[in-house]
Scaffold this motif. Structure first.
Motif, PDB file in Angstrom:
ATOM      1  N   ASN A 189       0.850  -1.229  -0.108  1.00 45.32           N
ATOM      2  CA  ASN A 189       0.107  -0.060  -0.181  1.00 45.32           C
ATOM      3  C   ASN A 189       0.839   1.204  -0.032  1.00 45.32           C
ATOM      4  O   ASN A 189       0.410   2.295  -0.137  1.00 45.32           O
ATOM      5  N   GLU A 209       2.754   1.935  -2.398  1.00 45.98           N
ATOM      6  CA  GLU A 209       2.543   2.408  -3.933  1.00 45.98           C
ATOM      7  C   GLU A 209       3.992   2.731  -4.431  1.00 45.98           C
ATOM      8  O   GLU A 209       5.084   2.573  -3.505  1.00 45.98           O
ATOM      9  N   GLU A 210       3.971   3.676  -5.285  1.00 44.59           N
ATOM     10  CA  GLU A 210       4.919   4.179  -6.033  1.00 44.59           C
ATOM     11  C   GLU A 210       5.336   5.155  -5.111  1.00 44.59           C
ATOM     12  O   GLU A 210       4.716   6.479  -4.733  1.00 44.59           O
ATOM     13  N   HIS A 211       6.826   5.222  -4.830  1.00 44.38           N
ATOM     14  CA  HIS A 211       7.701   6.618  -4.465  1.00 44.38           C
ATOM     15  C   HIS A 211       9.169   6.234  -5.034  1.00 44.38           C
ATOM     16  O   HIS A 211       9.528   5.312  -4.679  1.00 44.38           O
ATOM     17  N   ALA A 218       9.401  -0.819  -4.370  1.00 46.04           N
ATOM     18  CA  ALA A 218       8.074  -1.096  -4.545  1.00 46.04           C
ATOM     19  C   ALA A 218       7.802  -2.644  -4.394  1.00 46.04           C
ATOM     20  O   ALA A 218       8.349  -3.404  -4.994  1.00 46.04           O
ATOM     21  N   ARG A 260       5.069  -5.450  -5.124  1.00 47.41           N
ATOM     22  CA  ARG A 260       4.026  -5.559  -6.008  1.00 47.41           C
ATOM     23  C   ARG A 260       2.810  -6.504  -6.031  1.00 47.41           C
ATOM     24  O   ARG A 260       1.589  -6.512  -6.465  1.00 47.41           O
ATOM     25  N   ARG A 295       1.663   6.629   5.398  1.00 50.24           N
ATOM     26  CA  ARG A 295       0.783   5.614   5.286  1.00 50.24           C
ATOM     27  C   ARG A 295       0.539   4.483   5.978  1.00 50.24           C
ATOM     28  O   ARG A 295       0.180   3.513   5.737  1.00 50.24           O
ATOM     29  N   TRP A 307       0.073   6.445 -12.559  1.00 49.43           N
ATOM     30  CA  TRP A 307      -0.317   5.118 -12.411  1.00 49.43           C
ATOM     31  C   TRP A 307      -0.915   4.647 -13.512  1.00 49.43           C
ATOM     32  O   TRP A 307      -1.817   5.101 -14.466  1.00 49.43           O
ATOM     33  N   SER A 352       0.117  -0.935 -13.033  1.00 55.02           N
ATOM     34  CA  SER A 352       0.369  -0.547 -11.647  1.00 55.02           C
ATOM     35  C   SER A 352      -0.916  -0.970 -10.914  1.00 55.02           C
ATOM     36  O   SER A 352      -0.755  -1.510  -9.885  1.00 55.02           O
ATOM     37  N   TRP A 353      -2.272  -0.472 -11.569  1.00 55.90           N
ATOM     38  CA  TRP A 353      -3.265  -0.758 -10.796  1.00 55.90           C
ATOM     39  C   TRP A 353      -3.744  -2.257 -10.740  1.00 55.90           C
ATOM     40  O   TRP A 353      -4.022  -2.868  -9.811  1.00 55.90           O
ATOM     41  N   LYS A 389      -1.411  -4.021  -8.178  1.00 50.45           N
ATOM     42  CA  LYS A 389      -1.693  -3.532  -6.668  1.00 50.45           C
ATOM     43  C   LYS A 389      -3.153  -4.535  -6.548  1.00 50.45           C
ATOM     44  O   LYS A 389      -3.258  -5.116  -5.451  1.00 50.45           O
ATOM     45  N   CYS A 449      -9.321  -1.692  -7.624  1.00 52.46           N
ATOM     46  CA  CYS A 449      -8.202  -1.379  -8.582  1.00 52.46           C
ATOM     47  C   CYS A 449      -8.229  -1.910  -9.909  1.00 52.46           C
ATOM     48  O   CYS A 449      -7.715  -1.424 -10.825  1.00 52.46           O
TER      49      CYS A 449
END
Length: 718
Positions: free
Chosen positions: A102, A104-106, A111, A113, A172, A358, A362-363, A366, A382
């Motif tokens: 959760n 996610e991308e940073h 990441a 997955r 988060r 995204w 990506s979705w 997730k 998602c």
């Protein structure tokens, strides 16, 4: 303080606690094959093809794999099997892994997955960071290759990037990383820092504690005589982390927070500034873990660290304050100190890599991870977001259908698979999943057609061969089913579920010893695979070896005490020994786990019938049928009880239901014949008895003789 800490850790440890690497499980527990058995070409979860091993230690392995779904290379990480043998521990691991997913991308976080469960263990799929030209992947590699201290500007850059990554994680819901060290800080080829392993230290500790004393200390001693991530038990206390990087308050037994992570980062900053491969507070290990930790703690509290000089010295000094209240209070506060130093030295602000928007991938990834974690509603959200970007992506429709299938929404799932196949009529995963849904609906012939479509596209997909075998088994086409399982095992020899499925078909053919051989194969691959233990128990029960069967069921329950099938099967073995009251206790255990479990109600009903408590047994059959109205055996057994009570008309209605669902059920025809016989419907009874004789296995000698006798009597009277 020394006397207090001496009592806390002690000097006279038990022998097993002073070993350099102690086995994680007591000697009387089943030992699972270790990760080195994952060799190139092995397939994990039907999806990840092993390309090689990136690294391994005392707690698991990191594999380099090719993902067949995304057509990408990625890394798979897992912990030792012993830690995840307990199903509650696996749930704890999933919860922590979800926090990482959760994030996610940073730009400064590696990441996560996907979370995949296979062979009874959990795998986290992560982005793969390729080594640079000098073979370096982690900050530990950079320190090992460095000739002296790192460049101050480089330290500042990586320090600021680390702070930004942790600020995002804290925002988060991850309060504390708990295992900050150079090995968990990856550096890309472009020199960008990535923090990895979020939540895994907490997951390991939670799993360890849930082992309830069955898992001993695990401490991996490296070639440089320093320890990696360890689970340490000494005089009733459990500690989790990497010795040398564990803050003093955690060694003392206090809780950890963000300031604990800041202390660990201070150690890493010192290593970069000093050009040291190891942290500053380290002592020689002499086989005494308590003394080793005490020595580190005393150095930390004295704060006698070698000075590094320069603009970072005061920053490092504050990070390493023994009292948490005297450190920086947050990573944002620490970054506010580092950024001005960077700007004064470079004359510019630090460039933050731009995140891409995204994408469908990506979705989809997730959503897949949330699906694996049982968070189905969030997973569907998602997938819907992915489809809003590209409604013509067949893979996303397949994945959404898989979640709907898990929720029991079969028609909606079929709709999703139809969408996928309208886009790509050769999508093997869509045909395979469509087949699974049709099997769940009892439409096995249609399902097999779907599996054939999948295999026409992907003939080396072991999971599809396995599923086709299941469909053929349901149709009693046993030899064909065995051939399918053999195809699956030729592709993926390590899949315990396929060995179990093949064993179940052999058991249906009364080839019990061969079935037991298959269950043993599954247990050879995975000694902690509970279904293999309880299905082996069923085969032993069929052979009249009830005590041995109970032993197997107890093995399954030791691994997974919340396994309703294991409790049900143990109850069946106790029933075979005439221990009906104990059997009912087992069925009640299963029902406490799942009050809607049709098999538990059905078996409890059978035991009540054995005790001549027919009305109660009928109520149990009704409970089973309320959940599973197409359970032919429940209708059949209810019919028997009604016949015993003289309610033959109602019994005939039950047999009609059973035979409409399963017209090949020999005993159903026998029961129908007896009920029709009892109400004087001789012609129909003759037809039913003949059906029974035609379908009954040859070893059912007594019932066949009875049916033939009644056929003689009835035909003589015509």
């Amino acid at each position: 303080m020394k006397s207090f800490f001496g009592k806390l850790f002690g000097k006279n440890l038990e022998p097993r606690e002073s070993d350099q690497l102690v086995n994680a499980a007591s000697s009387n527990e089943p030992q699972r094959q270790e990760p080195e058995l994952y060799t190139k070409g092995d397939v994990i979860g039907g999806k990840f093809e092993v390309l090689g091993t990136l690294g391994k230690g005392g707690f698991g392995v990191v594999l380099l794999v090719y993902c067949r779904d995304t057509h990408e290379v990625c890394a798979l990480k897992t912990f030792r099997d012993e830690l995840l043998a307990n199903p509650t521990a696996r749930e704890a691991f999933k919860k922590e892994a979800l926090l990482w997913v959760n994030l996610e991308e940073h730009p400064f976080i590696l990441a996560a997955r996907w979370v995949e469960e296979a062979f009874g263990r959990l795998f986290v799929s992560m982005d793969y960071i390729a080594p640079d030209a000098e073979g370096r992947v982690s900050l530990a590699d950079h320190l090992a290759h460095a000739d002296g201290r790192l460049d101050t500007n480089q330290i500042l850059k990586w320090g600021i990037e680390f702070c930004m990554g942790m600020e995002h994680a804290n925002s988060r819901g991850i309060e504390c990383h708990r295992d900050i060290k150079p090995a968990n800080i990856l550096i890309t080829r472009d020199g960008i820092l990535k923090i990895s392993d979020f939540g895994l230290a907490s997951a390991a500790e939670a799993a360890w504690r849930l082992r309830n004393g069955h898992c001993a200390m695990l401490a991996a001693l490296g070639s440089d005589l320093s320890f990696g991530f360890s689970l340490i038990e000494t005089h009733g206390r459990k500690l989790c982390g990497t010795p040398g990087y564990i803050p003093p308050e955690v060694l003392r037994g206090d809780s950890s927070d963000r300031r604990s992570d800041i202390y660990s980062l201070g150690l890493v900053l010192w290593q970069m500034a000093a050009g040291s491969r190891v942290p500053p507070f380290l002592v020689a290990y002499r086989g005494d873990m308590g003394g080793y930790l005490l020595g580190i703690y005393e150095q930390q509290m004295a704060n006698c660290v070698t000075r590094v000089g320069g603009s970072l010295e005061s920053v490092i000094e504050r990070c390493l304050q023994p009292k948490p209240s005297e450190r920086y209070g947050s990573f944002e506060e620490l970054r506010d100190v580092l950024e001005p130093i960077w700007e004064r030295r470079t004359g510019k602000k630090l460039e933050i890599p731009k995140l891409e928007e995204w994408t469908v991938i990506s979705w989809n990834n997730k959503g897949g991870a949330l699906d694996a974690l049982g968070r189905y509603d969030e997973a569907i959200e998602c997938f819907d977001k992915a489809l809003a970007i590209d409604s013509q992506n067949a893979k996303v429709w397949v994945n959404k259908g898989g979640v709907l299938e898990a929720l029991g929404q079969h028609e909606e799932a079929i709709g999703c698979f139809d969408k996928a196949l309208a886009i790509d009529s050769r999508d093997a995963s869509a045909w395979n999943n469509m087949g699974n849904v049709l099997c769940a609906l009892g439409r096995h012939e249609e399902a097999n057609g779907c599996f054939d479509k999948a295999l026409a596209t992907d003939p080396r997909n072991a999971r599809v061969w396995d599923n086709k075998g299941n469909g053929l088994h349901a149709l009693r086409r046993h030899e064909e089913a065995i051939a399918c399982y053999d195809k699956a095992l030729a592709i993926d020899r390590r899949h315990g579920g396929t060995w179990v499925n093949k064993g179940n078909v052999l058991r249906a053919l009364c080839r019990h010893n061969e079935a037991i051989g298959c269950y043993d194969k599954a247990l050879e691959m995975d000694p902690l695979f509970a279904p293999a233990w309880y299905t082996k128990g069923n085969a032993l029960n069929d052979l009249g070896q009830h005590e041995e069967a109970i032993y197997c069921h107890d093995k399954a329950l030791a691994i997974d005490p919340y396994s309703a099938p294991a409790w049900i099967n143990k109850g069946g073995a106790l029933d075979g020994l005439g221990r009906h009251t104990e059997a009912i206790g087992c069925f009640d255990k299963a029902l406490a786990i799942d009050s809607r479990c049709a098999a538990a109600w059905y078996n409890k009903g059978n035991t009540l019938f054995a005790l001549r408590r027919y009305e109660e047994g009928i109520q149990c059959c009704d409970k089973a049928l309320a959940t599973e109205p197409r359970n032919a055996n429940a209708w059949y057994n209810k019919g028997i009880a009604l016949c015993v009570l003289g309610r033959h008309g109602e019994a005939i209605g039950c047999y009609d239901k059973a035979l409409a669902i399963d017209p090949l059920n020999a005993k159903g025809w026998m029961g129908m014949g007896a009920a029709l016989d009892a109400v004087g419907r001789g012609e129909e009874a003759i037809s039913s008895y003949r059906k029974f004789v035609q379908l009954s296995p040859a070893d059912d000698v007594k019932l066949i003789a009875l049916a033939r006798q009644r056929l003689q009597d009835l035909t003589r009277g015509q």
